[in-house]
Enzyme design. Structure first.
Site, PDB file in Angstrom:
ATOM      1  N   ASN A   1       1.137  15.871 -52.694  1.00  0.00           N
ATOM      2  CA  ASN A   1       0.038  15.462 -52.456  1.00  0.00           C
ATOM      3  C   ASN A   1      -0.767  14.173 -53.063  1.00  0.00           C
ATOM      4  O   ASN A   1      -1.667  13.904 -52.790  1.00  0.00           O
ATOM      5  CB  ASN A   1      -0.974  16.798 -52.776  1.00  0.00           C
ATOM      6  CG  ASN A   1      -0.755  17.905 -51.755  1.00  0.00           C
ATOM      7  OD1 ASN A   1      -0.775  18.020 -50.777  1.00  0.00           O
ATOM      8  ND2 ASN A   1      -0.342  18.928 -52.473  1.00  0.00           N
TER       9      ASN A   1
ATOM     10  N   ALA B   1      32.642 -20.971 -58.759  1.00  0.00           N
ATOM     11  CA  ALA B   1      31.457 -20.847 -59.499  1.00  0.00           C
ATOM     12  C   ALA B   1      30.221 -21.818 -58.969  1.00  0.00           C
ATOM     13  O   ALA B   1      30.631 -22.783 -58.616  1.00  0.00           O
ATOM     14  CB  ALA B   1      31.580 -20.848 -61.053  1.00  0.00           C
TER      15      ALA B   1
ATOM     16  N   ASP C   1       4.821  16.596 -45.403  1.00  0.00           N
ATOM     17  CA  ASP C   1       4.996  16.298 -46.896  1.00  0.00           C
ATOM     18  C   ASP C   1       5.568  17.224 -47.748  1.00  0.00           C
ATOM     19  O   ASP C   1       5.196  17.445 -48.613  1.00  0.00           O
ATOM     20  CB  ASP C   1       3.301  16.329 -47.249  1.00  0.00           C
ATOM     21  CG  ASP C   1       2.666  17.742 -47.158  1.00  0.00           C
ATOM     22  OD1 ASP C   1       3.220  18.684 -46.454  1.00  0.00           O
ATOM     23  OD2 ASP C   1       1.385  17.947 -47.476  1.00  0.00           O
TER      24      ASP C   1
ATOM     25  N   ARG D   1      23.039  -7.852 -50.076  1.00  0.00           N
ATOM     26  CA  ARG D   1      21.927  -7.794 -49.165  1.00  0.00           C
ATOM     27  C   ARG D   1      22.282  -7.097 -47.871  1.00  0.00           C
ATOM     28  O   ARG D   1      23.623  -6.936 -47.524  1.00  0.00           O
ATOM     29  CB  ARG D   1      20.990  -8.821 -49.313  1.00  0.00           C
ATOM     30  CG  ARG D   1      20.122  -9.097 -50.519  1.00  0.00           C
ATOM     31  CD  ARG D   1      19.637 -10.551 -50.530  1.00  0.00           C
ATOM     32  NE  ARG D   1      18.746 -10.475 -49.147  1.00  0.00           N
ATOM     33  CZ  ARG D   1      18.283 -11.887 -48.777  1.00  0.00           C
ATOM     34  NH1 ARG D   1      18.956 -12.889 -49.227  1.00  0.00           N
ATOM     35  NH2 ARG D   1      17.659 -11.712 -47.712  1.00  0.00           N
TER      36      ARG D   1
ATOM     37  N   ARG E   1      -5.580  12.652 -51.385  1.00  0.00           N
ATOM     38  CA  ARG E   1      -5.378  12.547 -52.927  1.00  0.00           C
ATOM     39  C   ARG E   1      -4.110  11.695 -53.273  1.00  0.00           C
ATOM     40  O   ARG E   1      -3.738  11.344 -54.294  1.00  0.00           O
ATOM     41  CB  ARG E   1      -4.704  13.906 -53.509  1.00  0.00           C
ATOM     42  CG  ARG E   1      -5.922  14.972 -53.542  1.00  0.00           C
ATOM     43  CD  ARG E   1      -5.497  16.338 -53.623  1.00  0.00           C
ATOM     44  NE  ARG E   1      -5.084  16.730 -52.612  1.00  0.00           N
ATOM     45  CZ  ARG E   1      -4.427  18.038 -52.617  1.00  0.00           C
ATOM     46  NH1 ARG E   1      -4.160  19.047 -53.637  1.00  0.00           N
ATOM     47  NH2 ARG E   1      -3.985  18.705 -51.410  1.00  0.00           N
TER      48      ARG E   1
ATOM     49  N   GLN F   1      -3.202  15.235 -32.813  1.00  0.00           N
ATOM     50  CA  GLN F   1      -4.200  16.281 -33.293  1.00  0.00           C
ATOM     51  C   GLN F   1      -5.385  15.252 -33.651  1.00  0.00           C
ATOM     52  O   GLN F   1      -5.496  14.827 -34.914  1.00  0.00           O
ATOM     53  CB  GLN F   1      -3.810  17.138 -34.401  1.00  0.00           C
ATOM     54  CG  GLN F   1      -4.926  18.005 -34.601  1.00  0.00           C
ATOM     55  CD  GLN F   1      -4.669  18.715 -36.107  1.00  0.00           C
ATOM     56  OE1 GLN F   1      -4.009  18.126 -36.979  1.00  0.00           O
ATOM     57  NE2 GLN F   1      -5.246  20.025 -36.296  1.00  0.00           N
TER      58      GLN F   1
ATOM     59  N   GLU G   1      -5.218  32.404 -48.658  1.00  0.00           N
ATOM     60  CA  GLU G   1      -5.439  31.270 -49.208  1.00  0.00           C
ATOM     61  C   GLU G   1      -5.989  31.282 -50.553  1.00  0.00           C
ATOM     62  O   GLU G   1      -6.683  32.163 -51.061  1.00  0.00           O
ATOM     63  CB  GLU G   1      -6.179  30.308 -48.255  1.00  0.00           C
ATOM     64  CG  GLU G   1      -5.566  29.934 -47.064  1.00  0.00           C
ATOM     65  CD  GLU G   1      -4.124  29.074 -47.283  1.00  0.00           C
ATOM     66  OE1 GLU G   1      -4.298  27.747 -47.816  1.00  0.00           O
ATOM     67  OE2 GLU G   1      -3.183  29.548 -47.270  1.00  0.00           O
TER      68      GLU G   1
HETATM   69  C1  UD1 Z   1      -0.864  24.855 -46.801  1.00  0.00           C
HETATM   70  C2  UD1 Z   1      -1.002  26.289 -46.714  1.00  0.00           C
HETATM   71  C3  UD1 Z   1      -0.816  27.196 -47.765  1.00  0.00           C
HETATM   72  C4  UD1 Z   1       0.473  26.859 -48.465  1.00  0.00           C
HETATM   73  C5  UD1 Z   1       0.521  25.254 -48.514  1.00  0.00           C
HETATM   74  C6  UD1 Z   1       1.975  24.901 -49.021  1.00  0.00           C
HETATM   75  C7  UD1 Z   1      -2.508  26.990 -44.532  1.00  0.00           C
HETATM   76  C8  UD1 Z   1      -3.907  27.239 -44.265  1.00  0.00           C
HETATM   77  N1  UD1 Z   1      -2.354  27.008 -45.862  1.00  0.00           N
HETATM   78  O1  UD1 Z   1      -2.106  24.554 -47.622  1.00  0.00           O
HETATM   79  O2  UD1 Z   1      -0.777  28.571 -47.766  1.00  0.00           O
HETATM   80  O3  UD1 Z   1       0.538  27.409 -49.801  1.00  0.00           O
HETATM   81  O4  UD1 Z   1       0.371  24.633 -47.310  1.00  0.00           O
HETATM   82  O5  UD1 Z   1       2.182  23.478 -49.204  1.00  0.00           O
HETATM   83  O6  UD1 Z   1      -1.931  26.654 -43.817  1.00  0.00           O
HETATM   84  N2  UD1 Z   1      -2.175  19.426 -41.415  1.00  0.00           N
HETATM   85  C9  UD1 Z   1      -2.487  18.930 -40.139  1.00  0.00           C
HETATM   86  N3  UD1 Z   1      -3.592  19.349 -39.336  1.00  0.00           N
HETATM   87  C10 UD1 Z   1      -4.507  19.739 -39.901  1.00  0.00           C
HETATM   88  C11 UD1 Z   1      -4.343  20.309 -41.441  1.00  0.00           C
HETATM   89  C12 UD1 Z   1      -2.977  20.079 -41.848  1.00  0.00           C
HETATM   90  O7  UD1 Z   1      -1.404  18.262 -39.464  1.00  0.00           O
HETATM   91  O8  UD1 Z   1      -5.620  20.065 -39.360  1.00  0.00           O
HETATM   92  C13 UD1 Z   1      -1.159  19.304 -42.088  1.00  0.00           C
HETATM   93  C14 UD1 Z   1      -1.346  18.403 -43.121  1.00  0.00           C
HETATM   94  O9  UD1 Z   1      -0.904  16.956 -42.839  1.00  0.00           O
HETATM   95  C15 UD1 Z   1      -0.059  18.753 -43.923  1.00  0.00           C
HETATM   96  C16 UD1 Z   1       0.188  20.247 -43.635  1.00  0.00           C
HETATM   97  O10 UD1 Z   1      -0.475  20.471 -42.441  1.00  0.00           O
HETATM   98  O11 UD1 Z   1       1.256  18.319 -43.721  1.00  0.00           O
HETATM   99  C17 UD1 Z   1      -0.559  21.335 -44.510  1.00  0.00           C
HETATM  100  O12 UD1 Z   1      -1.877  21.009 -44.943  1.00  0.00           O
HETATM  101  P1  UD1 Z   1      -2.633  21.068 -46.035  1.00  0.00           P
HETATM  102  O13 UD1 Z   1      -4.019  20.760 -45.706  1.00  0.00           O
HETATM  103  O14 UD1 Z   1      -1.865  20.019 -47.182  1.00  0.00           O
HETATM  104  O15 UD1 Z   1      -2.659  22.571 -46.498  1.00  0.00           O
HETATM  105  P2  UD1 Z   1      -2.551  23.149 -48.021  1.00  0.00           P
HETATM  106  O16 UD1 Z   1      -3.777  23.286 -48.457  1.00  0.00           O
HETATM  107  O17 UD1 Z   1      -1.429  22.360 -48.732  1.00  0.00           O
HETATM  108 CA    CA Z   2      -0.505  20.551 -48.783  1.00  0.00          CA
END
Ligand code: UD1
Ligand code: CA
Length: 452
Positions: A228, A364, A105, A317, A15, A75, A156
């Site tokens: 996001n 100057a 994030d 700077r 996003r 990962q 969720e």
């Molecule tokens: C997640 C939570 C949700 C919470 C929200 C808060 C889960 C399943 N859900 O949802 O309950 O309200 O955060 O912001 O945990 N990431 C990885 N590897 C993956 C997936 C995600 O490193 O395989 C990292 C992403 O980079 C991100 C974070 O985990 O920094 C959260 O992942 P995201 O997919 O944004 O989860 P949300 O849907 O926001």
């Molecule tokens: Ca998120």
């Protein structure tokens, strides 16, 4: 007790609509990931692990650059937050202590909040989740709390029913638990949900199956803010700046129009310094006390000492180091230069790769010609030297202590102490010339009109 922080940073960040990995987008001149890394180090974590995936190399480079001791685990496929945490299993196989899960994030979690979570754990909870209340429309996971105040479940948004969606208490994602227990609990997590992902949130289900106590600690919605999109990024910047301005004022910095001053995350300013309207601080700047920064100045990588006066419209700077009571005035740019105590660069100058002595006066329009098109060269200006207006100092060159240059000079040779350097064509006065000259020009014009 030893503690480790795992920062999940593998996600795509679709996003954001950007070529840059999401966690490298900046708030207050610093990548989001670094905000979380600072939280970890201010908390006093013994180890920080960053889980990379999307843009792994780039993300790892930024993390290591901030803290060379950071451990990176990759990962390669993003199969969910629990799967992401699981990548740290091996790295932590010999570790015994407390683990926090943070996110690349989610930049504003306070170290004091991690302490609160840690305390809940010491008081008997096995898994502690950070939650917040919101009245806005959103898609966060919901925290379901039992009558006894313990945390029962995390649902969720996609998997929640209508009744559950009415719950305002949400999951920030931040979790605190014991390291050995963490990997035991996530081993039980399955991916039978709307996204077919391994959700870290299901850790509560695993813990409940083992009759372990889970609790939620609450923080403010802003502290839990997750980024996001670029709209979120701009809101995060706004929140950060408001917070930092307040912090600065409470520490004794005078901001005449706080809303117009922009700080970097690492800006440090001493008390009784006054910042006028519309001043911007880039990264790595320190300002001592009792300085005055006038309007529309842009400052980055600089050190400004006590009593110095900058601007209006000054640009400092990286590498600009200003000693006590020095002055850099309007439309002056200073780069990688030391400006001595009480020295003045008041108007329309460029000073780069230069060392200016104490109480020197830079007239100057002075320009240090530091670049020959290939290399940079040094200019030295001694104590109490006086540089005449519109001098070009062609580096490498030295102007001695107490020496001066004549206005308009192009100085290419060193000037000894207390000498005058003059390098311009001598003046000749032609008496009556102006009158005769214009008479002649007018005569030509009349003849042209008459067609002669
Ligand atoms: C997640 C939570 C949700 C919470 C929200 C808060 C889960 C399943 N859900 O949802 O309950 O309200 O955060 O912001 O945990 N990431 C990885 N590897 C993956 C997936 C995600 O490193 O395989 C990292 C992403 O980079 C991100 C974070 O985990 O920094 C959260 O992942 P995201 O997919 O944004 O989860 P949300 O849907 O926001
Ligand atoms: Ca998120």
């Amino acid at each position: 007790m030893q503690s480790v922080v795992i920062i999940l940073s593998a996600g795509m960040g679709t996003r954001m609509q950007s070529d840059l990995p999401k966690v490298l987008h900046k708030v207050a001149c610093e990548p989001l990931l670094i905000h979380s890394m600072r939280t970890a180090s201010q908390f006093g974590a013994n180890k920080t692990i960053v889980v990379t995936g999307h843009g792994a190399e780039q993300v790892a480079r930024v993390a290591i650059n901030f803290d060379p001791k950071t451990e990176i685990v990759n990962q390669s496929e993003q199969l969910g937050t629990a799967h992401a945490v699981n990548q740290a299993r091996e790295t932590l196989s010999n570790f015994n202590g407390e683990v926090f899960i943070l996110y690349g994030d989610t930049p504003f979690v306070e170290p004091s909040t991690l302490h609160k979570m840690s305390k809940e754990r010491k008081d008997g909870a096995k898994v502690v989740v950070l939650g917040f209340n919101t009245n806005r429309e959103h898609s966060y996971g919901r925290l379901i709390v039992s009558n006894d105040g313990s945390l029962k479940e995390i649902v969720e948004h996609k998997d929640a029913n209508n009744l559950q969606r009415k719950i305002n208490f949400c999951n920030s994602g931040v979790i605190c638990t014991d390291s050995t227990l963490l990997f035991e609990l996530i081993s039980d997590i399955e991916n039978d949900n709307a996204n077919n992902e391994f959700y870290l949130t299901d850790i509560i289900k695993s813990a409940k199956n083992k009759n372990l106590k889970c609790v939620a600690v609450e923080c403010t919605e802003n502290e839990a803010m997750g980024i996001n999109s670029k709209v979120d990024l701009a809101n995060a910047e706004k929140y950060f700046q408001t917070k930092k301005r307040t912090e600065m004022m409470l520490k004794g910095v005078t901001l005449i129009a706080p809303d117009t001053v922009w700080f970097a995350n690492d800006t440090v300013i001493g008390r009784d310094t006054v910042i006028e309207q519309n001043v911007i601080f880039g990264p790595e700047t320190t300002v001592e006390s009792h300085a005055l920064i006038k309007s529309f100045s842009h400052i980055e990588g600089a050190h400004i000492s006590k009593g110095a006066i900058i601007g209006p419209f000054a640009r400092l700077r990286p590498g600009a180091v200003l000693a006590n009571n020095s002055k850099v005035g309007n439309f002056c740019e200073v780069k990688k230069s030391q400006v001595g105590e009480g020295a003045k660069i008041n108007h329309l100058s460029y000073v780069g790769d230069t060392k200016i002595g104490d109480n020197a006066n830079i007239g100057a329009g002075t320009i240090t010609c530091n670049y020959d098109g290939v290399s940079k060269h040094i200019t030295e200006i001694g104590d109490k030297a006086f540089i005449g207006s519109n001098t070009s100092l062609v580096a490498p060159v030295r102007v001695g202590n107490g020496a001066m240059t004549a206005s308009g000079s192009v100085i290419t040779k060193n000037i000894p102490d207390e000498a005058l350097g003059i390098a311009r064509s001598p003046q000749e006065n032609k008496l009556n010339f102006a009158v005769k000259f214009f008479k002649r020009l007018k005569a030509i014009k009349i003849n042209v009109k008459k067609g002669k």
